[in-house]
Design a protein around this motif. Structure first.
Motif, PDB file in Angstrom:
ATOM      1  N   ILE A 114      33.562  33.252  28.449  1.00  0.00           N
ATOM      2  CA  ILE A 114      32.491  32.995  29.429  1.00  0.00           C
ATOM      3  C   ILE A 114      32.800  31.740  30.241  1.00  0.00           C
ATOM      4  O   ILE A 114      32.580  31.696  31.453  1.00  0.00           O
ATOM      5  CB  ILE A 114      31.121  32.863  28.721  1.00  0.00           C
ATOM      6  N   GLU A 115      33.343  30.745  29.574  1.00  0.00           N
ATOM      7  CA  GLU A 115      33.643  29.466  30.233  1.00  0.00           C
ATOM      8  C   GLU A 115      34.829  29.574  31.186  1.00  0.00           C
ATOM      9  O   GLU A 115      34.775  29.097  32.325  1.00  0.00           O
ATOM     10  CB  GLU A 115      33.933  28.406  29.154  1.00  0.00           C
ATOM     11  N   ASN A 116      35.916  30.233  30.739  1.00  0.00           N
ATOM     12  CA  ASN A 116      37.181  30.151  31.478  1.00  0.00           C
ATOM     13  C   ASN A 116      37.689  31.460  32.088  1.00  0.00           C
ATOM     14  O   ASN A 116      38.546  31.429  32.971  1.00  0.00           O
ATOM     15  CB  ASN A 116      38.275  29.579  30.557  1.00  0.00           C
ATOM     16  N   ASP A 117      37.201  32.606  31.613  1.00  0.00           N
ATOM     17  CA  ASP A 117      37.748  33.879  32.106  1.00  0.00           C
ATOM     18  C   ASP A 117      36.659  34.943  32.112  1.00  0.00           C
ATOM     19  O   ASP A 117      36.796  36.020  31.534  1.00  0.00           O
ATOM     20  CB  ASP A 117      38.918  34.315  31.200  1.00  0.00           C
ATOM     21  N   VAL A 118      35.556  34.623  32.823  1.00  0.00           N
ATOM     22  CA  VAL A 118      34.347  35.445  32.747  1.00  0.00           C
ATOM     23  C   VAL A 118      34.571  36.872  33.242  1.00  0.00           C
ATOM     24  O   VAL A 118      33.865  37.797  32.849  1.00  0.00           O
ATOM     25  CB  VAL A 118      33.193  34.752  33.520  1.00  0.00           C
ATOM     26  N   GLY A 119      35.580  37.079  34.091  1.00  0.00           N
ATOM     27  CA  GLY A 119      35.865  38.419  34.612  1.00  0.00           C
ATOM     28  C   GLY A 119      36.152  39.437  33.525  1.00  0.00           C
ATOM     29  O   GLY A 119      35.923  40.643  33.708  1.00  0.00           O
ATOM     30  N   LYS A 120      36.652  38.964  32.377  1.00  0.00           N
ATOM     31  CA  LYS A 120      36.983  39.884  31.279  1.00  0.00           C
ATOM     32  C   LYS A 120      35.746  40.567  30.693  1.00  0.00           C
ATOM     33  O   LYS A 120      35.866  41.553  29.975  1.00  0.00           O
ATOM     34  CB  LYS A 120      37.729  39.131  30.176  1.00  0.00           C
ATOM     35  N   LEU A 121      34.553  40.013  31.018  1.00  0.00           N
ATOM     36  CA  LEU A 121      33.328  40.636  30.509  1.00  0.00           C
ATOM     37  C   LEU A 121      33.111  42.029  31.090  1.00  0.00           C
ATOM     38  O   LEU A 121      32.332  42.816  30.558  1.00  0.00           O
ATOM     39  CB  LEU A 121      32.107  39.759  30.829  1.00  0.00           C
ATOM     40  N   SER A 122      33.814  42.359  32.181  1.00  0.00           N
ATOM     41  CA  SER A 122      33.666  43.685  32.794  1.00  0.00           C
ATOM     42  C   SER A 122      34.110  44.800  31.849  1.00  0.00           C
ATOM     43  O   SER A 122      33.765  45.970  32.045  1.00  0.00           O
ATOM     44  CB  SER A 122      34.458  43.768  34.104  1.00  0.00           C
ATOM     45  N   ALA A 123      34.865  44.435  30.807  1.00  0.00           N
ATOM     46  CA  ALA A 123      35.296  45.429  29.819  1.00  0.00           C
ATOM     47  C   ALA A 123      34.139  45.857  28.915  1.00  0.00           C
ATOM     48  O   ALA A 123      34.239  46.847  28.187  1.00  0.00           O
ATOM     49  CB  ALA A 123      36.430  44.854  28.968  1.00  0.00           C
ATOM     50  N   ILE A 124      33.024  45.107  28.972  1.00  0.00           N
ATOM     51  CA  ILE A 124      31.864  45.419  28.127  1.00  0.00           C
ATOM     52  C   ILE A 124      30.987  46.447  28.830  1.00  0.00           C
ATOM     53  O   ILE A 124      30.654  46.305  30.010  1.00  0.00           O
ATOM     54  CB  ILE A 124      31.028  44.149  27.849  1.00  0.00           C
ATOM     55  N   ASP A 125      30.585  47.475  28.110  1.00  0.00           N
ATOM     56  CA  ASP A 125      29.711  48.508  28.649  1.00  0.00           C
ATOM     57  C   ASP A 125      28.383  47.886  29.092  1.00  0.00           C
ATOM     58  O   ASP A 125      27.732  47.180  28.314  1.00  0.00           O
ATOM     59  CB  ASP A 125      29.463  49.572  27.566  1.00  0.00           C
ATOM     60  N   GLY A 126      28.012  48.108  30.349  1.00  0.00           N
ATOM     61  CA  GLY A 126      26.746  47.587  30.866  1.00  0.00           C
ATOM     62  C   GLY A 126      26.879  46.287  31.623  1.00  0.00           C
ATOM     63  O   GLY A 126      25.895  45.779  32.175  1.00  0.00           O
ATOM     64  N   ILE A 127      28.085  45.703  31.646  1.00  0.00           N
ATOM     65  CA  ILE A 127      28.286  44.461  32.400  1.00  0.00           C
ATOM     66  C   ILE A 127      29.143  44.765  33.627  1.00  0.00           C
ATOM     67  O   ILE A 127      30.353  45.003  33.514  1.00  0.00           O
ATOM     68  CB  ILE A 127      28.951  43.359  31.545  1.00  0.00           C
ATOM     69  N   GLY A 128      28.486  44.773  34.770  1.00  0.00           N
ATOM     70  CA  GLY A 128      29.190  45.004  36.024  1.00  0.00           C
ATOM     71  C   GLY A 128      29.374  43.711  36.782  1.00  0.00           C
ATOM     72  O   GLY A 128      29.096  42.612  36.278  1.00  0.00           O
ATOM     73  N   GLU A 129      29.803  43.849  38.019  1.00  0.00           N
ATOM     74  CA  GLU A 129      30.125  42.680  38.841  1.00  0.00           C
ATOM     75  C   GLU A 129      28.903  41.789  39.054  1.00  0.00           C
ATOM     76  O   GLU A 129      28.990  40.560  38.980  1.00  0.00           O
ATOM     77  CB  GLU A 129      30.653  43.177  40.198  1.00  0.00           C
ATOM     78  N   LYS A 130      27.756  42.433  39.304  1.00  0.00           N
ATOM     79  CA  LYS A 130      26.535  41.662  39.563  1.00  0.00           C
ATOM     80  C   LYS A 130      26.124  40.831  38.360  1.00  0.00           C
ATOM     81  O   LYS A 130      25.768  39.663  38.459  1.00  0.00           O
ATOM     82  CB  LYS A 130      25.392  42.611  39.951  1.00  0.00           C
ATOM     83  N   ARG A 131      26.194  41.471  37.169  1.00  0.00           N
ATOM     84  CA  ARG A 131      25.788  40.758  35.959  1.00  0.00           C
ATOM     85  C   ARG A 131      26.756  39.635  35.639  1.00  0.00           C
ATOM     86  O   ARG A 131      26.355  38.568  35.163  1.00  0.00           O
ATOM     87  CB  ARG A 131      25.652  41.718  34.778  1.00  0.00           C
ATOM     88  N   ILE A 132      28.057  39.863  35.903  1.00  0.00           N
ATOM     89  CA  ILE A 132      29.053  38.804  35.672  1.00  0.00           C
ATOM     90  C   ILE A 132      28.729  37.588  36.541  1.00  0.00           C
ATOM     91  O   ILE A 132      28.772  36.439  36.075  1.00  0.00           O
ATOM     92  CB  ILE A 132      30.485  39.324  35.951  1.00  0.00           C
ATOM     93  N   GLU A 133      28.376  37.840  37.811  1.00  0.00           N
ATOM     94  CA  GLU A 133      28.006  36.725  38.710  1.00  0.00           C
ATOM     95  C   GLU A 133      26.788  35.986  38.167  1.00  0.00           C
ATOM     96  O   GLU A 133      26.728  34.756  38.188  1.00  0.00           O
ATOM     97  CB  GLU A 133      27.698  37.258  40.111  1.00  0.00           C
ATOM     98  N   MET A 134      25.809  36.750  37.665  1.00  0.00           N
ATOM     99  CA  MET A 134      24.601  36.146  37.112  1.00  0.00           C
ATOM    100  C   MET A 134      24.921  35.283  35.895  1.00  0.00           C
ATOM    101  O   MET A 134      24.444  34.156  35.765  1.00  0.00           O
ATOM    102  CB  MET A 134      23.605  37.254  36.711  1.00  0.00           C
ATOM    103  N   ILE A 135      25.778  35.822  35.014  1.00  0.00           N
ATOM    104  CA  ILE A 135      26.145  35.097  33.798  1.00  0.00           C
ATOM    105  C   ILE A 135      26.917  33.825  34.133  1.00  0.00           C
ATOM    106  O   ILE A 135      26.653  32.743  33.584  1.00  0.00           O
ATOM    107  CB  ILE A 135      26.969  36.012  32.857  1.00  0.00           C
ATOM    108  N   GLN A 136      27.863  33.945  35.058  1.00  0.00           N
ATOM    109  CA  GLN A 136      28.680  32.783  35.436  1.00  0.00           C
ATOM    110  C   GLN A 136      27.806  31.675  36.030  1.00  0.00           C
ATOM    111  O   GLN A 136      27.938  30.498  35.676  1.00  0.00           O
ATOM    112  CB  GLN A 136      29.744  33.206  36.453  1.00  0.00           C
ATOM    113  N   LYS A 137      26.908  32.082  36.933  1.00  0.00           N
ATOM    114  CA  LYS A 137      26.020  31.103  37.566  1.00  0.00           C
ATOM    115  C   LYS A 137      25.112  30.450  36.523  1.00  0.00           C
ATOM    116  O   LYS A 137      24.916  29.230  36.519  1.00  0.00           O
ATOM    117  CB  LYS A 137      25.178  31.801  38.646  1.00  0.00           C
ATOM    118  N   ALA A 138      24.566  31.281  35.620  1.00  0.00           N
ATOM    119  CA  ALA A 138      23.651  30.758  34.597  1.00  0.00           C
ATOM    120  C   ALA A 138      24.366  29.812  33.638  1.00  0.00           C
ATOM    121  O   ALA A 138      23.803  28.809  33.206  1.00  0.00           O
ATOM    122  CB  ALA A 138      23.021  31.918  33.821  1.00  0.00           C
ATOM    123  N   TRP A 139      25.618  30.138  33.284  1.00  0.00           N
ATOM    124  CA  TRP A 139      26.402  29.286  32.376  1.00  0.00           C
ATOM    125  C   TRP A 139      26.625  27.905  33.004  1.00  0.00           C
ATOM    126  O   TRP A 139      26.451  26.885  32.342  1.00  0.00           O
ATOM    127  CB  TRP A 139      27.733  29.974  32.064  1.00  0.00           C
TER     128      TRP A 139
END
Length: 713
Positions: A114-139
């Motif tokens: 989450i800290e250094n390579d948040v894009g890898k979260l796209s491999a998780i079912d239910g985590i798309g580009e929008k949610r990754i942006e939300m998570i990165q911003k929130a972190w």
């Protein structure tokens, strides 16, 4: 001697946003059982590792506890700890389900990903580009918010405000707080002058600093406005400010002069009153607009008044009383008319008669009221659409103001405004400047009710000015006399003790209880069982408890806690300080939020709570509105509300505690306002002595305004 202890937070039992005092259960390596840890811990999160210094104490009630004196935190390293940490609601976009999936895939490296390579979260079912942006911003925000929390806590400020401060100032939050903490009090709802002043003292701002004195002047005028004053006498203001911050009169006078030069306040030489600028121009604007409307001709042709009166009585199959006829005649001949009277005196009948007569001429008629509930009631009574004043004037988020104004006026020949006693100076100014010159303006209200929650006494001042025709309705009609609610409302208004004789078929009951605890028990029993069982009313939707004050056993805060635990129990919710908000809870908005078009006093229900997105969805009537968790200081429970907050509303059932512990606030117009909120049933619980005190005490608190003089002059 201090003991060191390291452990992982398993669950947070309690935490106060105001003091940071926390009770949590911690897993340590030394003990097999969970350890209870207590102390001031900022924003504790399940899964977080605490390295603590403190002492073991034996609490007589709860047993052995570790009392924290100081601590440091670090993020968890184990899969179990990381899962708990991410499930705790720390990061917007990650709730318990997503936390499970992330840790299942990335194990101990989850936080590093989450800290250094948040894009890898796209491999998780239910985590798309929008949610990754939300998570990165929130972190990223969470890291900054933690820094703001640490900054605030070092000055004894509640960590609850950290997210709001960060939202307001972003990465400059700490800089703003350090350089001019008084900006926090101006910009952030909930942070008061005392808090900002405390920070100011600790960051080195001198006691007699100009910025401190100026902030105190503005703060004092703001507090006075919240108490209802549009302005305040110069000498009294100077004395209040000097006492508040312990500076000399001369220094305070210089402070007033400086904020006047900055055009933040106006000293009106003719009256000797000091105004916050917005109230000065609002009051001046009301006087100017009302004279403009009065002095301009009508856009509607004259009618034969006697014929119109005879015709409308036949149409409505009624016979108007003399005062009602006087009101209708005035409405057909005057440009501005004030109609005032209590319940059952025929205000609605008059409005309907006026509308029916004028409708023959096919004019543009607009109906408005200050609250959604008052507008709905007006619409139901007239069978015509009625809008809140805010909707009528079309508040624009883009322009941060009303679209309807003197440059873009309302399209109407007749404007009828109900519940005018509720309209404060600022809102009335904006309404009147949007009224076209040729419009007929009818102002309807009950001048004996409490004045507006906001600053001013507009209806009272307009009547007292003697500049405009006023029809005072004082006859209770035969049908209305069957209601003991209406009869007693008028008795109270005239200073007579209400009729509390027992009658099973009555709509007004008095239950005598001297002690606050006994009164609360009876109220709980009435709401939960007796009223629903006997009369069929819904305990949440139909019954409203009103109380004179917020604090105390029979105050709104305690009554809300007791009623909520009974009427909506056993659900996990969002903890905010000592309050917990759950799905199904009845809540009230306590400040105007123009972004959401939700206003002070609006009552709604919590529809759902999304811990992933950190958003609550509330329903206000048919509208669904989303609130971020950080905005929850705008919402309070509404199973019980103050009488002031009930203005403009009607409820099927009112339950009203009136006790001697309410002594400070007991006054005639308060009880009169409460009783007139009940449509079908009013139950007063309390002591005869307290009720007598209230009925006999006429409010002597003067609201400082200059509107009456401006109108008369």
């Amino acid at each position: 001697m201090s003991t060191c202890l390291t452990g992982r937070i398993e669950r947070v039992t309690f935490t106060s946003d105001e003091t940071n005092y926390t009770v949590c259960r911690v897993q340590t390596r030394q003990q097999r059982e969970l350890v209870t840890v207590v102390g001031n811990i900022i924003n504790p999160m399940s899964g977080e590792i605490l390295e603590m210094k403190g002492n073991w104490v034996n609490n007589p009630k709860y047993g052995m506890q570790f009392e924290v004196k100081s601590y440091t935190t670090r993020t968890p390293a184990s899969e179990f700890g990381i899962k708990k940490y991410l499930s705790s609601g720390l990061i917007k976009g990650i709730g318990p389900v997503m936390a499970e999936r992330i840790v299942e895939r990335f194990k101990e490296k989850s936080l590093d990903i989450i800290e250094n390579d948040v894009g890898k979260l796209s491999a998780i079912d239910g985590i798309g580009e929008k949610r990754i942006e939300m998570i990165q911003k929130a972190w990223e925000e969470q890291k900054e918010i933690r820094n703001v929390m640490l900054f605030l806590s070092s000055y004894g400020v509640s960590s609850a405000y950290a997210a709001k401060i960060f939202k307001q100032y972003g990465n400059e939050a700490i800089q703003v707080g350090g350089e001019n903490p008084y900006r926090l009090a101006e910009d952030i709802f909930g942070i008061g002058f005392a808090t900002a002043d405390k920070i100011a003292g600790q960051v080195g701002i001198e006691r007699d600093s100009p910025v401190r004195i100026e902030a105190a002047v503005l703060h004092t005028l703001t507090v006075l406005a919240e108490e209802g004053h549009v302005c305040y006498p110069y000498d009294d203001l100077v004395r209040k400010v000097a006492e508040l911050i312990s500076v000399s009169r001369n220094e305070t006078c210089q402070g007033v002069q400086r904020v006047q030069e900055q055009k933040k306040v106006i000293l009106d030489a003719s009256s000797g009153y000091v105004f916050l600028a917005r109230y000065f121009f609002s009051e001046k604007g009301i006087a100017s607009s009302m004279k403009r409307i009065r002095n301009t001709g009508r856009n509607i042709r004259d009618v034969d008044i006697d014929k119109a009166l005879a015709w409308v009585q036949d149409q409505l199959t009624i016979r108007l009383a003399d005062k009602q006829k006087e009101a209708v005649k005035a409405a057909l001949s005057e440009k501005i008319l004030v109609i005032t009277g209590g319940p059952g005196t025929g205000k609605t009948t008059i409005i309907n008669a006026i509308i029916k007569i004028y409708s023959r001429l096919q004019p543009d008629i607009l109906l408005a009221a200050p609250t959604g509930r008052a507008a709905k009631k007006m619409s139901e009574a007239t069978f015509m659409p009625a809008k809140t004043i805010h909707r009528l004037l079309r508040f624009s988020l883009k322009k941060r103001g009303f679209e309807k104004n003197e440059h873009n006026p309302l399209t109407c020949d007749i404007l009828i405004v109900d519940e005018v006693s509720m309209i404060d100076t600022y809102l009335m100014h904006h309404l009147l400047k949007a009224v076209p010159d040729t419009c007929i303006l009818l102002l309807v209200g009950d001048v004996n009710q409490l004045p507006s929650v906001g600053a001013g006494n507009v209806l009272g001042d307009v009547i007292s000015s003697g500049l405009f025709p006023v029809v005072q309705l004082d006859t209770i009609f035969r049908q209305a006399r069957k209601s003991k609610i209406i009869v007693n409302a008028h008795r109270i208004n005239k200073g007579y003790f209400p009729d509390i004789s027992r009658d099973e078929n009555s709509d007004f009951f008095f239950i005598e209880k001297e002690e606050p605890e006994d009164a609360v028990n009876v109220i709980l029993e009435l709401v939960r069982d007796r009223v629903p069982n006997k009369f069929g009313f819904d305990p949440v939707n139909d019954i409203q408890v009103l109380t004179p004050m917020h604090k105390g056993v029979a105050g709104a805060a305690n009554l809300n806690q007791v009623l909520r635990n009974t009427l909506n129990p056993g659900k996990k919710g969002l903890q905010r300080g000592i309050s917990e908000f759950c799905e199904g809870d009845k809540v009230m908005q306590i400040r105007n939020n123009y972004d959401k078009s939700v206003f002070n006093g609006d009552i709604g229900r919590i529809l759902r709570i999304d811990f992933d997105s950190q958003v609550l969805t509330l329903t206000f009537g048919s509208r669904e509105i989303e609130y971020e968790f950080s905005s929850m200081d705008e919402i309070v429970h509404a199973y019980a509300v103050s009488i002031h907050k009930s203005q403009g509303s009607e409820y099927p059932v009112i339950i009203l505690p009136v006790l001697t512990q309410h002594y400070v606030l007991l006054q005639r117009n308060l009880i009169y306002t409460a009783v007139t909120r009940g449509r079908k049933l009013v139950i007063v619980v309390g002591s005869k002595k307290a009720l007598a005190i209230a009925v006999n005490r006429v409010d002597s608190d003067k609201r400082y305004t200059a509107l009456q003089e401006r109108l008369a002059g």
